[in-house]
Scaffold this active site. Structure first.
Site, PDB file in Angstrom:
ATOM      1  N   ASP A  24       0.834  -1.211   0.000  1.00  0.00           N
ATOM      2  CA  ASP A  24       0.000   0.000   0.000  1.00  0.00           C
ATOM      3  C   ASP A  24       0.861   1.250   0.000  1.00  0.00           C
ATOM      4  O   ASP A  24       0.451   2.296  -0.491  1.00  0.00           O
ATOM      5  CB  ASP A  24      -0.946  -0.006   1.199  1.00  0.00           C
TER       6      ASP A  24
HETATM    7  C1  LIG Z   1      -2.392  -4.494  -5.623  1.00  0.00           C
HETATM    8  S1  LIG Z   1      -3.162  -4.303  -4.130  1.00  0.00           S
HETATM    9  C2  LIG Z   1      -1.878  -4.016  -2.942  1.00  0.00           C
HETATM   10  C3  LIG Z   1      -2.393  -3.753  -1.569  1.00  0.00           C
HETATM   11  O1  LIG Z   1      -3.321  -2.707  -1.623  1.00  0.00           O
HETATM   12  C4  LIG Z   1      -3.035  -5.015  -0.965  1.00  0.00           C
HETATM   13  O2  LIG Z   1      -2.024  -5.947  -0.714  1.00  0.00           O
HETATM   14  C5  LIG Z   1      -3.743  -4.650   0.291  1.00  0.00           C
HETATM   15  O3  LIG Z   1      -3.156  -4.579   1.354  1.00  0.00           O
HETATM   16  C6  LIG Z   1      -5.166  -4.282   0.152  1.00  0.00           C
HETATM   17  O4  LIG Z   1      -5.745  -3.812   1.332  1.00  0.00           O
HETATM   18  P1  LIG Z   1      -7.278  -3.423   1.325  1.00  0.00           P
HETATM   19  O5  LIG Z   1      -7.546  -3.053   2.754  1.00  0.00           O
HETATM   20  O6  LIG Z   1      -8.035  -4.614   0.860  1.00  0.00           O
HETATM   21  O7  LIG Z   1      -7.427  -2.217   0.421  1.00  0.00           O
END
Ligand SMILES: CSC[C@@H](O)[C@@H](O)C(=O)COP(=O)(O)O
Length: 351
Positions: free
Chosen positions: A246
Site C-alpha cells: 500500500d
Molecule cells: C495491488 S493491491 C496491494 C495492496 O493494496 C493489498 O495488498 C492490500 O493490502 C489491500 O488492502 P485493502 O484493505 O483490501 O485495500
C-alpha cells in the site's frame, strides 16, 4: 477473461461491489466524487491501485458534467475534491500521488492562457483515463520481472510453490494484478506448481477475493488460514512469498495488509525469499522509513462479525489496524515495473 473490478466508459463508471463477492456479482454506479469516496471508504472497491483509479475516475465523471467557464474556479474545486478523495482511506499512497499529479496539471493548465475551459476539462479527463491502461501495462511488467527473478533462483526447470497474502489481483487493480500478476506469469510460463493464499482476516480478502480469482483463472491453489503460515513453510517447501504494497517508504519499509509483517518474519526463519510486488505509484520517496506511515484502523465490527453473524463475545474490545509495516531488512526484493530492486537500491529506480 479476467475479473473486471472497474467498468468505465466516458461519462459512466461502475465498480464491482467487493463486499458481496464471492456470493454475488453486482456492479454499482459511481456518479461522482461523493459516491467515489463512499465506495472506497466502505471497501466496496479496495486495493491500492484500484482505490486511486476509482477515486480519480469519480472525479472525471464530475468534470465531464461541469459547465463552468472559469478555469480558476474549476482548479480550486478539483483540488478540494481530490483532497477529499484522498481522505477516504489513509494508508495507500497511490491516490495521494495521483491527486498531486492532477493538481499540478490543473495548476499549469489554469495558468496557461491558451487553454480554454473545455480544453482544461478534456486534458484532465484524458489524463485520468490513461491510468487504466498504464496500470495494466505496469502490472504485466511486474509479472514478467517477478517471474524471471523467482525462476532464476531455481535449479533446472523445477516448479515453484508460492504463498501470497490479501488480494492483489484484477480486483485490486485495473487488471492483471501485482503479486497475483507475478503468480499469473509463473502459471503462464508453466512453472507454477501451486499457490497458497491466506484467508486474510478480518476482511477475508484472501478467502473471498484471491481464492475467487484463482479459481476463476484455474490456477492450482489452496486456501490456508492466517495462523498456518509457519506450518505451511515447514511442511510444503515454499519457494517464495509474493505480496503487494500500500505504501513503500524510501528505505524499502513496506505497509501492506495486516499479517504481512508476521509472514515476512516466518519466511526469514525458513529461508524463504520474500518479495513485494508494487507499481511505482505505491512508492513514497517522501518518507525516509515506514515509521511515519499512517496505519488505518477499521471498525471493530469487521472483527466481531462475519456478515450479520456475531462471532466475538459481546463486550470484548478490539484493535483492528488494517495494515502493518514490514521492515526492509526482511524483504528480498521489491518488484516494480522497471525491474527488481533490493530495498536499499530503490532510490536508483525511483526518480
Ligand atoms: C495491488 S493491491 C496491494 C495492496 O493494496 C493489498 O495488498 C492490500 O493490502 C489491500 O488492502 P485493502 O484493505 O483490501 O485495500
Amino acid at each position: 477473461m479476467s475479473l473486471e473490478s472497474i467498468r468505465y466508459e466516458r461519462g459512466r463508471l461502475e465498480i464491482l461491489d467487493q463486499l458481496l463477492l464471492p456470493l454475488q456479482t453486482r456492479y454499482i454506479k459511481v456518479q461522482g466524487v461523493e459516491d467515489g469516496w463512499k465506495v472506497i471508504n466502505k471497501m466496496q472497491v479496495r486495493g491500492a491501485p484500484a482505490i486511486a483509479i476509482v477515486g480519480c475516475l469519480s472525479l472525471a465523471i464530475e468534470i465531464l458534467k461541469d459547465d463552468c467557464v472559469d478555469k480558476k474556479i474549476m482548479r480550486q474545486e478539483i483540488e478540494g475534491k481530490l483532497n477529499y478523495l484522498v481522505s477516504a482511506r489513509p494508508t495507500a499512497v497511490n491516490i495521494k500521488l495521483a491527486a498531486d499529479e492532477l493538481i499540478n496539471l490543473a495548476n499549469s493548465l489554469s495558468a496557461d492562457e491558451n487553454v480554454t475551459a473545455d480544453d482544461f476539462r478534456e486534458r484532465l479527463i484524458r489524463n485520468i483515463e490513461s491510468m487504466l491502461i498504464k496500470d495494466i501495462e505496469d502490472n504485466k511488467a511486474i509479472g514478467k520481472f517477478g517471474c524471471e527473478t523467482i525462476l532464476k533462483r531455481l535449479e533446472g526447470d523445477s516448479h515453484v510453490r508460492v504463498l501470497t497474502h490479501c488480494n492483489t489481483g484484477s480486483l485490486a487493480t485495473a487488471g492483471y494484478g501485482t503479486a497475483l500478476g507475478v503468480i499469473r506469469s509463473l502459471h503462464a510460463a508453466k512453472r507454477l506448481e501451486h499457490v497458497y493464499c491466506t484467508e486474510t482476516r478480518p476482511y477475508n480478502q484472501g478467502a473471498r477475493l484471491t481464492a475467487y480469482e484463482l479459481v476463476h483463472e484455474k490456477i492450482p491453489s489452496t486456501l490456508i488460514i492466517d495462523s498456518m503460515v509457519s506450518a505451511l513453510m515447514h511442511a510444503r517447501n515454499i519457494t517464495a512469498v509474493v505480496v503487494g504494497a500500500d505504501r513503500v517508504a524510501a528505505n524499502g519499509d513496506t505497509a501492506n495488509k495486516i499479517g504481512t509483517y508476521q509472514i515476512a518474519i516466518v519466511a526469514k526463519y525458513h529461508n524463504v525469499p520474500f518479495y513485494v510486488a508494487a507499481p511505482l505509484t505505491s512508492i513514497d520517496m517522501s518518507l525516509k522509513s515506514g515509521d511515519r506511515i499512517k496505519i488505518e484502523e477499521r471498525p471493530d465490527r469487521e472483527m466481531t462479525h462475519i456478515g450479520e453473524h456475531r462471532i466475538a463475545a459481546p463486550g470484548i474490545s478490539c484493535w483492528n489496524p488494517s495494515f502493518d509495516i514490514t521492515p526492509a531488512s526482511l524483504i528480498t526484493g521489491i518488484i516494480i515495473e522497471k525491474g527488481v530492486f533490493s530495498p536499499g537500491k530503490l532510490h536508483e529506480a525511483v526518480p
